[in-house]
Design an enzyme around this catalytic site. Structure first.
Site, short mmCIF file in Angstrom:
data_model
loop_
_atom_site.label_atom_id
_atom_site.label_comp_id
_atom_site.label_asym_id
_atom_site.label_seq_id
_atom_site.Cartn_x
_atom_site.Cartn_y
_atom_site.Cartn_z
CG HIS A 121 -5.08 1.89 -1.56
ND1 HIS A 121 -5.17 1.84 -0.19
CD2 HIS A 121 -3.89 1.31 -1.88
CE1 HIS A 121 -4.08 1.24 0.29
NE2 HIS A 121 -3.29 0.92 -0.70
CG HIS A 136 0.12 4.17 -0.25
ND1 HIS A 136 0.86 3.58 0.74
CD2 HIS A 136 -0.66 3.20 -0.75
CE1 HIS A 136 0.53 2.30 0.84
NE2 HIS A 136 -0.39 2.04 -0.05
CD GLU A 180 -0.95 -0.93 2.05
OE1 GLU A 180 -2.01 -0.30 2.25
OE2 GLU A 180 -0.31 -0.84 0.99
CB SER A 198 -7.41 4.58 1.08
OG SER A 198 -7.05 3.24 1.33
FE LIG Z 1 -1.33 0.17 -0.44
#
Ligand SMILES: [Fe+2]
Length: 497
Positions: free
Chosen positions: A314, A319, A359, A394
């Site tokens: 993730h 990110h 996110e 992700s």
């Molecule tokens: Fe995150």
């Protein structure tokens, strides 16, 4: 102490097929579950130890009997002994020391009672050189009175980035790694690395196992194909740099230390390893210092496309690329700065804004098919959009859902966004978009100006600390810095025109 049903409820909130950077537990609930939030700058020490004891029902009683008042047990859990000894058990205990009690004395008491004790972390006071004087401007203490504690310097992150809510080894029965002793042992290894990390040091390099690499490769291939179709251009451009400079490839899990060095040179962002979930307050606080708390472990190999918690897939696939984009880095830092010392209500709103942007955010495709009024009403076609949210980039399942299932996509309007529920167990029922990061930034600024916080903070990159703009020194510094920049801009313009 907390009831089991409450803990179950708490854990249920983290189930989802993608993964998230922060848990969305109301601040008050979190305090009840694990009372580790320190309101005071000079708060109590938080000591974490592992005690090895014989495997018997009396062991726990004996340990607790040794920990007399005023030591408060915050968190306790057991695991198989690291040594593999069948008759031994290890207990991880996190304790809060009231003033006057020294962590060393507590460890000594335990050892005197015949226990084998290993210190894992002692997080307060923050790590500083002993002769360093903490400079506080006149009037600052008064200005911050009543506000929740927050890190003032980057080294204070050693305090709050270790207040993990769930320890890596405390896996639930339905976690894919629950019955895998080897996986649990591995998670303990990663948790130890993170809890022992100190700001400013290199992040320990990890050799990933062939099984871990296999998991990584499977996800890497699938996600990269989806990224190329649906990720925003800034993400793709920076991802190419990660492949070139940070060892990103299907056959290699990148090292956090390489990423940290690369991001530092590009935008000033750094990553530090984290052992598990942090509260939204502690997680967002690090962003104010351009620091990202990053997990280093990888999900269980049994199900590469599912994880009940954030893992390095993730973080690394979702990110990292955008922290190399200067506008995105600035946007992230501003959310972090706004969170410092914010009241509970404002903090919850900021966490929601973080959630639906960093996110799960979408932006307009650079060559939009059409832009008309219908977008505001949620009628936009998802093909008009590109994705920048890490939770989507992700997660193969949710990424496809956001693009193919025609979900509701609304304009990123903070007053509207803060009313949206952050769903943890299912896909989001709505997503939000902006034209670009600049629009998100402008809107965030409008929102933060309306926040109920009686002081203004500015990050000083030279001292790596935040300053309260309420006194002559900090205001003069800010004005002089601005004056110097304007002077440079004037010279540059003069050269061009
Ligand atoms: Fe995150």
């Amino acid at each position: 102490s907390f009831s089991e049903s409450r803990m179950d409820e708490f854990k249920k909130r983290f189930r989802r097929s993608g993964s998230l950077g922060i848990p969305f537990v109301p601040e008050q609930d979190m305090r009840n579950i694990q009372q580790t939030i320190c309101e005071q700058e000079e708060g109590p020490h938080l000591l974490t130890v592992i005690i090895t004891t014989p495997r018997s029902s009396e062991s726990l009683t004996r340990v607790l009997a040794t920990l007399k008042d005023p030591v408060k047990v915050q968190h306790i859990e057991s695991r198989e002994a690291h040594s593999g000894e069948r008759d031994a058990l290890e207990m991880l205990i996190q304790m809060e020391m009231s003033s006057g009690v020294k962590p060393n004395e507590v460890i000594e008491d335990l050892r005197s009672a015949g226990m084998e004790v290993t210190e894992i972390a002692c997080t307060i006071p923050p790590i500083r050189s002993t002769d360093e004087q903490i400079f506080v401007d006149p009037g600052v203490t008064e200005a911050l009175a009543g506000a929740p504690w927050f890190p003032k310097t980057i080294y204070d992150l050693d305090k709050c980035s270790k207040r993990v809510l769930m320890y890596g080894t405390d896996l639930d029965a339905d976690h894919p790694g629950f019955k895998d002793a080897e996986y649990r042992k591995r998670r303990m290894f990663f948790a130890d690395l993170a809890l022992n990390y100190k700001q400013g040091r290199p992040v320990p390099r990890v050799e990933y196992t062939p099984k871990e690499l296999e998991t990584w490769s499977k996800i890497y291939r699938e996600l990269r194909a989806l990224h190329k179709k649906h990720a925003c251009q800034e993400f793709l451009d920076n991802f190419a740099l990660l492949e070139r400079y940070c060892g990103y490839s299907e056959h290699n899990v990148p090292q956090l230390d390489d990423l940290s060095r690369f991001l530092k040179a590009k935008t000033g962002f750094r990553v530090r390893p984290v052992a598990g979930y942090l509260s939204s307050r502690d997680f967002l606080a690090a962003l104010a210092f351009r620091v990202f708390n990053c997990t280093q472990y990888i999900r269980h190999h049994a199900d590469p496309f599912y994880t009940p918690e954030p893992d390095c897939v993730h973080e690394l696939m979702g990110h990292m690329a955008l922290f190399a984009d200067p506008d995105f880095a600035q946007f992230s830092q501003e959310i972090g700065l706004a969170s410092l010392g914010a009241c509970e209500e404002d903090l919850a709103k900021l966490a929601t804004l973080y959630f639906f942007s960093i996110e799960f955010g979408l932006c307009r495709a650079k060559e939009p098919v059409k832009i008309d009024g219908s977008a505001v009403n949620g009628d936009s076609k998802s093909s008009d959009f590109k994705i920048y949210g890490a939770g989507l980039l992700s997660s193969i399942g949710e990424l496809k859902h956001a693009i193919e299932d025609k979900p509701t996509i609304l304009r990123f309007d903070p007053d509207r966004v803060i009313q949206q529920e952050c769903l943890i167990t299912t896909f989001q029922s709505a997503y939000f978009y902006t034209q670009d990061f600049e629009e998100a930034q402008q809107k965030l600024r409008m929102f933060t100006n309306s926040m109920n916080r009686p002081f203004v903070l500015r990050y000083n990159p030279y001292t790596e600390s935040v300053e309260v703009l309420n006194n002559k020194r900090s205001l003069t510094l800010a004005v002089n810095s601005l004056r110097s920049d304007i002077n440079l801009l004037a010279s540059a313009l003069h050269n061009i025109l």
